[in-house]
Scaffold this motif. Sequence first.
Motif, mmCIF file in Angstrom:
data_model
loop_
_atom_site.group_PDB
_atom_site.id
_atom_site.type_symbol
_atom_site.label_atom_id
_atom_site.label_comp_id
_atom_site.label_asym_id
_atom_site.label_seq_id
_atom_site.Cartn_x
_atom_site.Cartn_y
_atom_site.Cartn_z
ATOM 1 N N SER A 219 0.862 -1.172 0.000
ATOM 2 C CA SER A 219 0.000 0.000 0.000
ATOM 3 C C SER A 219 0.902 1.228 0.000
ATOM 4 C CB SER A 219 -0.911 -0.015 1.230
ATOM 5 O OG SER A 219 -1.690 1.161 1.271
ATOM 6 N N GLY A 220 1.139 1.751 -1.176
ATOM 7 C CA GLY A 220 1.991 2.940 -1.315
ATOM 8 C C GLY A 220 3.440 2.675 -0.939
ATOM 9 N N MET A 221 4.065 3.708 -0.381
ATOM 10 C CA MET A 221 5.467 3.589 0.003
ATOM 11 C C MET A 221 5.519 3.066 1.438
ATOM 12 S SD MET A 221 6.798 4.617 -2.764
ATOM 13 C CE MET A 221 8.518 4.655 -2.292
ATOM 14 N N SER A 242 -2.078 -8.076 -3.926
ATOM 15 C CA SER A 242 -2.472 -6.888 -4.670
ATOM 16 C C SER A 242 -1.589 -5.719 -4.253
ATOM 17 C CB SER A 242 -3.944 -6.565 -4.410
ATOM 18 O OG SER A 242 -4.365 -5.505 -5.246
ATOM 19 N N CYS A 243 -1.617 -4.663 -5.040
ATOM 20 C CA CYS A 243 -0.857 -3.469 -4.682
ATOM 21 C C CYS A 243 -1.612 -2.241 -5.146
ATOM 22 C CB CYS A 243 0.534 -3.499 -5.304
ATOM 23 S SG CYS A 243 0.528 -3.418 -7.092
ATOM 24 N N GLY A 244 -1.508 -1.173 -4.364
ATOM 25 C CA GLY A 244 -2.197 0.060 -4.727
ATOM 26 C C GLY A 244 -1.679 1.229 -3.936
ATOM 27 N N TRP A 254 2.740 12.557 -0.860
ATOM 28 C CA TRP A 254 3.399 11.347 -0.374
ATOM 29 C C TRP A 254 2.775 10.076 -0.951
ATOM 30 C CZ3 TRP A 254 0.348 14.599 2.453
ATOM 31 C CH2 TRP A 254 -0.850 14.069 2.903
ATOM 32 N N SER A 255 1.580 10.210 -1.563
ATOM 33 C CA SER A 255 0.979 9.000 -2.118
ATOM 34 C C SER A 255 0.511 9.263 -3.533
ATOM 35 C CB SER A 255 -0.188 8.540 -1.247
ATOM 36 O OG SER A 255 -1.240 9.471 -1.326
ATOM 37 N N ASP A 256 1.436 9.425 -4.456
ATOM 38 C CA ASP A 256 1.053 9.693 -5.832
ATOM 39 C C ASP A 256 0.558 8.399 -6.495
ATOM 40 O OD1 ASP A 256 0.537 11.148 -8.053
ATOM 41 O OD2 ASP A 256 2.618 11.529 -8.596
#
Length: 275
Positions: A219-221, A242-244, A254-256
């Motif tokens: 989930s993000g960075m 999964s990833c997002g 911080w969450s592009d």
Amino acid sequence: MIVDLHCHSNVSDGQLTPDALVRYADSKGIGILAITDHDSTKGIPAALSVARMLGIDLIPGIELSSQWRGVGVHVVGLGVDIEHRVMKKAVERQSARRQTRARDIGARLAKLGIEDSFDGAARLAGESQIGRPHFAQYLVEQGVVKDLASAYKKYLGAGKAGDIKSHWPALEEVVDWIVSAGGYAVLAHPAKYKLTRMKLRALCGEFREAGGQALEVVSGMQDKAVTQWHEQLCSEFNLYASCGSDFHGPATRWSDLGKMVPLPDSCRPIWSIWR
Ligand code: MN
Ligand code: MN
Ligand code: MN
């Protein structure tokens, strides 16, 4: 290829319209995108037509709120048939619950001396699904707090007056809705619940038991240790990965969109199902 299977449009609490969100994804070189608005699939049809034009694989998605042992847990549904009667009913019910919950948040804030927050939040939400972000905006607008972060810290975050989970359906119920509508249920951002290892393991077990198929490993960075722990859970409970980014808008830098650490090699990516 960049894959982002968790983001929000202004149908829920994101900033971009579904159309603009898909164009933004294209500008970021994203090949597979899932739009997962909170408790709504309203943005999907418009997003699909732009995605087709741009050659992006758009997976119809949703992020459903639920509760598990008193913890608010989010389940992302990927590849759901948005026209399925179960999904339509689910969206209706969640929307009604969201309204009741918002009124309760308003009542609680009124007890703390903050007037008219329901009406204020509803005005700020406009056509979107009302939620805590709109209350946060209202509190800033009224000068009750200096910024959004303080709004959560003092009034809306975990354990505060505006944190009401009791209206949400049980975890198993939302998993069932997703699976019935032909989708894959993904346990969203597992690290966000701040559970002990033992509790997260129990959650994964019950999620799997209920028919859940994937874990949002990335989930993000996030820290390497977190990724490794999620990787371990995937293999232990035989879950897809999964990833997002959980992107809400270009203002939150911080969450592009598309910006996240890679999935570990041992993981079985959920998008391998569609390719
Ligand atoms: Mn959100
Ligand atoms: Mn979430
Ligand atoms: Mn989200």
